[in-house]
Design a protein around this motif. Sequence first.
Motif, PDB file in Angstrom:
ATOM      1  N   ILE A 417       0.817  -1.057   0.515  1.00 45.54           N
ATOM      2  CA  ILE A 417      -0.150   0.116   0.119  1.00 45.54           C
ATOM      3  C   ILE A 417       1.058   1.456  -0.081  1.00 45.54           C
ATOM      4  O   ILE A 417       2.083   1.139   0.875  1.00 45.54           O
ATOM      5  N   SER A 418       0.764   2.381  -0.881  1.00 45.10           N
ATOM      6  CA  SER A 418       1.902   3.561  -0.917  1.00 45.10           C
ATOM      7  C   SER A 418       0.693   4.440  -0.348  1.00 45.10           C
ATOM      8  O   SER A 418      -0.447   5.045  -1.199  1.00 45.10           O
ATOM      9  N   ILE A 419       1.050   5.357   0.213  1.00 47.10           N
ATOM     10  CA  ILE A 419       0.241   6.521   1.514  1.00 47.10           C
ATOM     11  C   ILE A 419       1.618   7.599   0.735  1.00 47.10           C
ATOM     12  O   ILE A 419       2.705   7.670   1.157  1.00 47.10           O
ATOM     13  N   GLN A 420       1.185   8.771   0.437  1.00 46.50           N
ATOM     14  CA  GLN A 420       1.901   9.837  -0.162  1.00 46.50           C
ATOM     15  C   GLN A 420       1.153  10.922   0.406  1.00 46.50           C
ATOM     16  O   GLN A 420       0.163  11.748   0.428  1.00 46.50           O
ATOM     17  N   ILE A 421       2.040  12.053   0.872  1.00 44.56           N
ATOM     18  CA  ILE A 421       1.636  13.425   1.609  1.00 44.56           C
ATOM     19  C   ILE A 421       2.304  13.928   1.174  1.00 44.56           C
ATOM     20  O   ILE A 421       3.993  14.196   0.876  1.00 44.56           O
ATOM     21  N   ILE A 422       1.756  14.705   0.385  1.00 43.55           N
ATOM     22  CA  ILE A 422       1.596  15.673  -1.203  1.00 43.55           C
ATOM     23  C   ILE A 422       1.864  17.499   0.248  1.00 43.55           C
ATOM     24  O   ILE A 422       0.953  18.256   0.164  1.00 43.55           O
ATOM     25  N   VAL A 478       6.601  13.415   0.387  1.00 44.59           N
ATOM     26  CA  VAL A 478       7.027  12.019   0.875  1.00 44.59           C
ATOM     27  C   VAL A 478       5.955  10.394   1.086  1.00 44.59           C
ATOM     28  O   VAL A 478       4.827  10.339   0.925  1.00 44.59           O
ATOM     29  N   GLU A 479       6.544   9.494   0.154  1.00 48.56           N
ATOM     30  CA  GLU A 479       5.884   8.151   0.308  1.00 48.56           C
ATOM     31  C   GLU A 479       6.086   7.404   0.941  1.00 48.56           C
ATOM     32  O   GLU A 479       7.984   6.733   0.940  1.00 48.56           O
ATOM     33  N   ILE A 480       5.410   6.589   1.947  1.00 48.29           N
ATOM     34  CA  ILE A 480       5.427   5.040   2.238  1.00 48.29           C
ATOM     35  C   ILE A 480       5.308   4.035   1.375  1.00 48.29           C
ATOM     36  O   ILE A 480       3.763   4.359   1.903  1.00 48.29           O
ATOM     37  N   LEU A 481       5.570   3.187   1.380  1.00 49.68           N
ATOM     38  CA  LEU A 481       5.200   1.704   1.128  1.00 49.68           C
ATOM     39  C   LEU A 481       4.947   0.663   2.558  1.00 49.68           C
ATOM     40  O   LEU A 481       6.349   0.711   3.046  1.00 49.68           O
ATOM     41  N   LEU A 482       4.271   0.259   2.929  1.00 48.72           N
ATOM     42  CA  LEU A 482       3.718  -1.060   3.579  1.00 48.72           C
ATOM     43  C   LEU A 482       3.534  -1.886   2.909  1.00 48.72           C
ATOM     44  O   LEU A 482       2.276  -1.496   2.153  1.00 48.72           O
ATOM     45  N   PRO A 483       3.605  -3.309   3.252  1.00 46.34           N
ATOM     46  CA  PRO A 483       3.039  -4.597   2.867  1.00 46.34           C
ATOM     47  C   PRO A 483       2.350  -4.965   4.092  1.00 46.34           C
ATOM     48  O   PRO A 483       2.225  -4.363   4.949  1.00 46.34           O
ATOM     49  N   LYS A 484       1.212  -5.219   2.988  1.00 45.66           N
ATOM     50  CA  LYS A 484      -0.178  -5.540   3.986  1.00 45.66           C
ATOM     51  C   LYS A 484      -0.594  -6.919   4.572  1.00 45.66           C
ATOM     52  O   LYS A 484      -0.759  -6.669   5.498  1.00 45.66           O
ATOM     53  N   ASN A 485       0.520  -6.893   4.598  1.00 43.57           N
ATOM     54  CA  ASN A 485       0.442  -8.739   5.525  1.00 43.57           C
ATOM     55  C   ASN A 485       1.612  -8.696   6.328  1.00 43.57           C
ATOM     56  O   ASN A 485       2.418  -8.952   5.757  1.00 43.57           O
ATOM     57  N   LEU A 486       1.644  -8.685   7.184  1.00 42.43           N
ATOM     58  CA  LEU A 486       2.932  -8.991   8.182  1.00 42.43           C
ATOM     59  C   LEU A 486       3.306 -10.753   9.323  1.00 42.43           C
ATOM     60  O   LEU A 486       3.980 -11.080   9.839  1.00 42.43           O
ATOM     61  N   LYS A 487       2.041 -10.758   9.120  1.00 40.51           N
ATOM     62  CA  LYS A 487       1.784 -11.968   9.802  1.00 40.51           C
ATOM     63  C   LYS A 487       2.807 -13.590   9.662  1.00 40.51           C
ATOM     64  O   LYS A 487       3.001 -13.839  10.035  1.00 40.51           O
ATOM     65  N   THR A 488       2.919 -13.056   8.129  1.00 41.28           N
ATOM     66  CA  THR A 488       3.146 -14.820   7.659  1.00 41.28           C
ATOM     67  C   THR A 488       5.358 -14.294   8.534  1.00 41.28           C
ATOM     68  O   THR A 488       5.896 -14.710   8.792  1.00 41.28           O
ATOM     69  N   LYS A 489       5.614 -13.165   8.540  1.00 43.88           N
ATOM     70  CA  LYS A 489       6.871 -13.289   8.661  1.00 43.88           C
ATOM     71  C   LYS A 489       7.469 -11.703   9.395  1.00 43.88           C
ATOM     72  O   LYS A 489       7.072 -10.655   8.917  1.00 43.88           O
TER      73      LYS A 489
END
Length: 491
Positions: A417-422, A478-489
Amino acid sequence: MVMKDSSFVKKLDHVYEELDIYRSVMEYSSDLISLLSQEGKFVYASPASFKLLGYDPQELIDLSFYDFCHPEDLEKLRIFLTRMQRKDFATITYRTRRREGDYIWLESTAHSIHTNQTEEAKYLCISRDITDRKLAEEEIKESEEKYRLLVEHSHDTIGVLTNEGFCIYINETGKKLLGITGKGEVIGKSITNFIHPDDHRTFNKFIARNREGRFPTSEIFELQVVRPDLESKQVEMKLIPTLYKGRRTQQMIIRDITDRKKTEEMLQKAEKLSVVGQLAAGIAHEIRNPLTAIKGFTQLLNGDNENDYVDVILNELDRVETIVSDLLVLAKPQIVNLEHVDLSELLKSVATLLNTQAILHKVEIETVIFKPKSLHIDGERDKLKQVFINIVKNAIEAMPDGGKIVIKAMTAQKGKISIQIIDQGTGIPPGRLEKLGEPFYSTKEKGTGLGLMICNKIIKNHRGSLNIKSKLNEGTIVEILLPKNLKTKQM
């Protein structure tokens, strides 16, 4: 009559003398002197034929000149003798076979001669063994080709400069380093056109040393190369005095160390972060223990009788606790409280929370959420909220004259997921942009540099990335990229 006979005898003697001289030249010459018919057959061969070809002169008579020629040179020799019918003089180099079976290189000069008007013309050939010269030439050519291939395919930029710094040669790697399409963009021009102005003095110092010859040096020095597309490269350069096509020149060897410098900076940054993390953990531990006692006794002092001063103390103690918690983020190795986070709701709450502060600074906050139902991730809600608040606050402070902040969220590739703060702020200079996130480095007058560093740490703990793009007087993204699923690792 006697006088006439005497004069004739003297002339005849003179002719005989000349003939003896010519005969001596032909007998003792190391060059093969031969007479060929128009068909290429030997009519005469000098004694040098034995030394050169291994044949006595009489053995060659009536043999064809072509029979000794190397197959690859046969056509060239045929064309040569055919042209001799229309020319008086010509020279050819070719290979000919000796009696032993090996080949030698000969250089033959032929003259067309006529013994009398009735007979067809013949060719007087003087042939010299040039095998050693040919082998030396081939060896030099082979050596030059090896050197050329080595230079052209070298990973380093190799060039040749005049003593004034003008480029007269550069290899293919140099084109890539300097960001040019053709060598003509640099040949004949000063290499300082591609060197950062701050490094001109360093370059001129080293080239002057070699030019003057007083303190010639091949010392390696560092400087910054600036390409036509304004991309900068950190390089190591060496200048070596040399000769090029008979001119005194300087060989230039450039090694691109941009990646190495970046790696060194990353290692230094990692070392700083490690030290800061250890320091933060120690400080937080030492502060938290007495802080708990101070807060407890302050609450006892307050008791049933509310005291405004005590309330102020308690509020400030809460703020200290928050700072201590932030410091612990730097030392904490992984996410502890993993939960399902709705980023759409979280970003809207951050916008609502900071809206009052934004209005005071004449700033409008707009949220643009694409497919809100798909913007769910696993992570620590409070820590992510802390990141978004920190970045939006920075954006507000970057717009002293007001403006607009846009918060965008959308799905990206590879399950992220991409979050951009412009913002529309003043922007960040390129030199400062590279250092953002380093411990104790801040663009603010009273900043500590820990805010963005903590944000980076939180995002990395979520296996994400934080990237900043900025242009002066245009704004920052400022762009933040976050993975949707962290439970696997988990980190």
